[in-house]
Design a protein around this motif. Structure first.
Motif, short mmCIF file in Angstrom:
data_model
loop_
_atom_site.label_atom_id
_atom_site.label_comp_id
_atom_site.label_asym_id
_atom_site.label_seq_id
_atom_site.Cartn_x
_atom_site.Cartn_y
_atom_site.Cartn_z
N PRO A 1 -77.02 31.33 -28.51
CA PRO A 1 -77.78 30.13 -28.90
C PRO A 1 -78.98 30.50 -29.76
N PRO A 2 -79.44 29.58 -30.60
CA PRO A 2 -80.55 29.90 -31.51
C PRO A 2 -81.88 30.05 -30.77
N PHE A 3 -82.78 30.81 -31.37
CA PHE A 3 -84.14 30.99 -30.89
C PHE A 3 -85.04 30.07 -31.71
N TYR A 4 -85.77 29.18 -31.06
CA TYR A 4 -86.57 28.22 -31.82
C TYR A 4 -88.02 28.15 -31.34
N LEU A 5 -88.41 28.97 -30.38
CA LEU A 5 -89.77 28.90 -29.82
C LEU A 5 -90.75 29.68 -30.69
N VAL A 6 -90.90 29.26 -31.93
CA VAL A 6 -91.88 29.87 -32.83
C VAL A 6 -93.19 29.10 -32.64
#
Length: 659
Positions: free
Chosen positions: A248-253
């Motif tokens: 799954p993508p990482f989006y916690l920027v």
């Protein structure tokens, strides 16, 4: 752009520990690949533009990893860090095959195997000559394999295995949307067959040939959500057939608001645009800190990013419902359906942030952060003052938001007019919009109320400008405005009404000031006074929780004299304009009058007050959006209890038929 290179090179800040979370994400992907769970040792980073993805990826070289950083941004585009045309041309070529991808990866690994320096210094070796050598060698290697008929999947896997001799190797493909054709990155959401995504699919298949050991390289691709969400399970027909999963993508920027120590602390600083740009994305504050960019240059960058990267189309803006939604959403805090195509387009092109992505990547929750830089850019666009040297007489002659709305609605001669028209057309034509469930308008017309309040704010800002002031150099839409000017811009008060409200808002010669540049949603049901001060610093008004009794919107109002403009902002000086929305057709009812004077009060909201704060006036504003008649009615303050809570007060009920 002047100063942008210096801004990118400022010290990396990570108060929210995003880098350790990303390292854990890479470790999780490696473990999944070695366990045979994943189709490919590849993950993705999904977030909107200028959120710090590139800076974060470069910091991985300091996390005990050998990083190959590959930026696929066109060399002619504005962006950092530097991209190399030879690499981009190689990986974006229409004839890119799995064998060519494997050859590129292997040539990179060969150079790493010969390297004897530190992991942190390795990324500095990757200059233009380095990448030109890699590309030339990869072309020759792939041609040799093809001639010798050694380009089968099994033989490529053997070559891959021999080249993997060092652990902790990471390939980073920044601006990975370049791996898709332009038509794939457009507004279409039909990915059937995915012909335009072939280059990315081949790159992912190339990494799937890596050995299932600790020496296998891992890859990260990064881009905005419209493209990057499509890099995962929604494109996984072949991978699902192999009974493999994708990471799954990482989006916690989470890099917003990391410069809050530089936020404005006094009324004087609230009049200086440089302080506002420390909210939101860190790039704006870093750009100001370089001292190399002025307001016009920074605002041009902001407007360019809001418009999807093009300044050429701003005079035709907006043309579609989604484009209109992009600008007004920055200021009006509009919810967009997570499964709609509009959500992905807004993130990919118009700076909207990703808040959550479902496991199947079909649902993307998005939103605009409280970001004064974007707010100012949107206000410049909406009021059509980007190319005006001075505020024109046309804006100064407009006395109220109601007059402004009717003028724009009739002539469609301004960006606000185009915006309202586009929203109206999207609603009534049923193409996309409110009837299709893509946008939440509010059960009582709260969206219309927010639009009216924002229009009133813009009118008040233009009316408050000095005769010689330039709208394109002063941050005029962010500065505090006297509360009486804002209320008059909203309600078109006559001289008698002006005097009554002004008298009610006066407190021992101290004036009331408001800032209503944009709206944000409440975290708590009842904000305390310190939170209201923080909202005032941002210039944000508050949308209360759903079903909050009595109040739908809250606009912070600060009391101080001009002699106190250099003093720190104090919580005991903060009050609010409390807004209640109704959307009931018919004559005004007595219950509406009672509600407007009793429910929307600090005591009714149970805001805790000390003795000093309890003396502050507040405004209760009841907006009957579906009333049959237009007009304004000023009501007396209700009850002895209310009078004891404030030293004078004002309650107003406005009636207006919405367009």
């Amino acid at each position: 752009m002047i100063g942008a290179d210096l801004a990118f090179k400022t010290d990396f800040m990570d108060p929210n520990n995003v880098l350790p979370m990303l390292v854990k994400y890479v470790v999780k992907g490696r473990c999944g690949w070695q366990a045979g769970i994943l189709f490919s040792p590849l993950g993705s980073i999904v977030q909107s533009s200028m959120t710090g993805k590139s800076r974060l990826l470069l910091q991985l070289s300091k996390a005990n990893l050998y990083v190959f950083y590959i930026n696929l941004l066109p060399s002619t585009s504005f962006g950092y860090p530097q991209s190399f045309r030879c690499v981009r041309d190689y990986l974006t070529d229409s004839n890119l095959s799995v064998a060519r991808c494997v050859a590129f990866i292997i040539e990179c690994l060969k150079r790493l195997n010969e390297y004897e320096g530190s992991r942190e210094e390795w990324i500095k070796v990757q200059d233009e000559a380095f990448w030109k050598g890699v590309v030339d060698s990869a072309i020759n290697t792939e041609q040799t394999w093809r001639i010798m008929k050694r380009d089968s999947q099994e033989l490529l896997a053997e070559e891959f295995n021999r080249a993997c001799t060092r652990p902790a190797t990471l390939f980073v493909f920044d601006e990975a949307g370049a791996l898709f054709d332009d038509e794939y990155a457009a507004d279409t959401l039909d990915y059937a067959g995915h012909p335009a995504a072939a280059r990315f699919i081949r790159l992912r298949q190339a990494f799937s040939l890596a050995p299932g050991s600790v020496h296998a390289p891992f890859a990260l691709v990064a881009d905005t959500a419209l493209r990057a969400c499509s890099l995962d399970p929604s494109l996984a027909s072949f991978e699902r057939a192999c009974q493999k999963s994708l990471l799954p993508p990482f989006y916690l920027v989470a890099n917003a608001d990391i410069l809050l120590d530089r936020r404005p602390a006094s009324m004087r600083q609230l009049a200086d645009w440089k302080y506002y740009f420390n909210f939101g994305r860190p790039f704006w504050g870093a750009l100001v800190a370089t001292g190399r960019a002025d307001y016009r240059e920074i605002s041009d960058v902001v407007v360019t990013k809001i418009l999807g990267g093009s300044m050429k189309t701003r005079h035709l803006w907006p043309k579609t419902f989604v484009e209109s939604l992009a600008i007004v959403g920055i200021r009006a805090c509009i919810d967009v359906c997570p499964r709609s195509g509009a959500a992905r387009i807004l993130v990919a092109r118009h700076m909207r942030s990703v808040l959550h992505i479902s496991e199947d990547c079909e649902s993307v929750q998005t939103g605009y952060c409280s970001e004064p830089a974007l707010v100012e850019g949107a206000a410049l666009l909406l009021n059509d003052v980007l190319d005006s040297s001075l505020a024109g007489d046309r804006e100064r002659q407009v006395t109220s938001a109601t007059e402004y709305v009717h003028k724009l609605w009739g002539l469609r001669a301004d960006k606000w007019g185009h915006l309202v028209a586009a929203l109206k057309d999207g609603l009534h034509l049923g193409q996309v919009g409110l009837h299709k469930g893509q946008v939440e308008a509010g059960v009582r017309g709260e969206l219309v109320a927010r639009l009216l309040l924002l229009m009133a704010w813009d009118v008040a800002c233009l009316r408050s400008m000095l005769p010689t002031e330039r709208t394109v150099s002063s941050g005029v839409f962010l500065r505090p405005v006297p509360a009486i000017v804002f209320l008059s811009s909203l309600l078109s008060l006559d001289a008698e009404e002006w005097a009554r409200v002004q008298g009610a808002l006066s407190l021992d010669g101290i004036g009331a000031w408001v800032r209503c540049t944009h709206f944000i949603k409440a975290v708590d049901y009842v904000p305390d006074r310190e939170q209201l001060v923080h909202l005032f610093q941002r210039g944000a008004a508050l949308i209360t929780k759903d079903c909050q009794p009595g109040v739908d919107l809250m606009i912070p109002m600060y009391f101080c004299s001009e002699a106190e403009f250099d003093d720190p902002l104090q919580p005991e000086r903060i009050s609010a304009i409390l807004v209640q929305c109704k959307n009931i057709r018919g004559a005004t009812r007595k219950s509406d009058t009672d509600s407007a004077t009793s429910m929307p009060t600090p005591r009714g909201l149970r805001i805790r007050d000390d003795d000093e704060a309890a003396r502050l006036p507040f405004v209760s504003l009841h907006m009957s959006l579906a009333a049959e008649e237009q007009g304004v009615e000023l009501l007396e303050c209700g009850g002895a209890a209310a009078r004891s809570l404030m030293a004078g007060g004002a309650a107003a009920r406005s009636r207006a038929r919405t367009p």
